[in-house]
Design a protein around this motif. Structure first.
Motif, short mmCIF file in Angstrom:
data_model
loop_
_atom_site.label_atom_id
_atom_site.label_comp_id
_atom_site.label_asym_id
_atom_site.label_seq_id
_atom_site.Cartn_x
_atom_site.Cartn_y
_atom_site.Cartn_z
N VAL A 164 7.71 17.66 -9.40
CA VAL A 164 6.99 16.39 -9.23
C VAL A 164 5.86 16.55 -8.23
N ALA A 165 6.13 17.20 -7.11
CA ALA A 165 5.09 17.40 -6.09
C ALA A 165 3.91 18.17 -6.65
N SER A 166 4.18 19.17 -7.45
CA SER A 166 3.12 19.96 -8.09
C SER A 166 2.30 19.08 -9.04
N TRP A 167 2.99 18.27 -9.85
CA TRP A 167 2.29 17.40 -10.81
C TRP A 167 1.44 16.37 -10.07
N VAL A 168 1.98 15.77 -9.02
CA VAL A 168 1.24 14.77 -8.25
C VAL A 168 0.00 15.40 -7.63
N ALA A 169 0.15 16.58 -7.05
CA ALA A 169 -0.99 17.27 -6.43
C ALA A 169 -2.11 17.55 -7.43
N GLU A 170 -1.75 17.84 -8.68
CA GLU A 170 -2.73 18.16 -9.71
C GLU A 170 -3.32 16.92 -10.37
N ASN A 171 -2.56 15.84 -10.46
CA ASN A 171 -2.96 14.69 -11.27
C ASN A 171 -3.21 13.39 -10.52
N GLY A 211 0.79 -1.23 0.00
CA GLY A 211 0.00 0.00 0.00
C GLY A 211 0.82 1.28 0.00
N THR A 212 2.12 1.16 -0.21
CA THR A 212 3.00 2.32 -0.22
C THR A 212 3.64 2.46 -1.59
N VAL A 213 3.76 3.70 -2.04
CA VAL A 213 4.45 3.99 -3.30
C VAL A 213 5.75 4.70 -2.95
N PHE A 214 6.85 4.21 -3.48
CA PHE A 214 8.17 4.79 -3.27
C PHE A 214 8.74 5.19 -4.61
N SER A 215 9.21 6.41 -4.72
CA SER A 215 9.87 6.82 -5.96
C SER A 215 11.28 7.29 -5.64
N SER A 216 12.15 7.11 -6.62
CA SER A 216 13.54 7.50 -6.49
C SER A 216 13.97 8.17 -7.79
N SER A 217 14.67 9.27 -7.67
CA SER A 217 15.17 9.94 -8.86
C SER A 217 16.62 10.32 -8.67
N THR A 269 4.63 12.26 1.47
CA THR A 269 4.87 12.34 2.91
C THR A 269 6.29 12.73 3.28
N GLU A 270 7.27 12.32 2.48
CA GLU A 270 8.66 12.60 2.84
C GLU A 270 9.50 12.79 1.59
N VAL A 271 10.50 13.62 1.69
CA VAL A 271 11.51 13.78 0.65
C VAL A 271 12.87 13.69 1.33
N HIS A 272 13.73 12.84 0.78
CA HIS A 272 15.09 12.69 1.30
C HIS A 272 16.08 12.92 0.17
#
Length: 73
Positions: free
Chosen positions: A38-45, A17-23, A52-55
């Motif tokens: 990316v955060a802007s695109w995710v919020a819109e789409n 149930g968790t999505v993890f992305s890495s760039s 929840t977190e950015v490292h």
């Protein structure tokens, strides 16, 4: 993301149930700018997902990016 300066790669993993992305980016500044885009695109789409977190960290070894900072590698 490909149009963002310094972009190198992107990956997404899903499990339990968790999505993890890495760039990967040329510089931390590029990564921070890319993260904001990316955060802007995710919020819109993708309203069903909340970020929840950015490292940030330096890639020491990657077979996909051809990076190794290990001695003798």
């Amino acid at each position: 993301m490909k149009a963002q300066p310094g972009f190198k790669s992107y990956a997404v993993a899903v499990g339990d149930g968790t999505v993890f992305s890495s760039s990967a980016w040329d510089t931390r500044a590029d990564a921070e700018t890319g993260s904001a885009a990316v955060a802007s695109w995710v919020a819109e789409n993708m309203t069903e997902i909340s970020l929840t977190e950015v490292h940030y960290g330096e890639v020491l070894f990657s077979t996909s990016l051809g990076v190794s900072t290990a001695d003798g590698a």
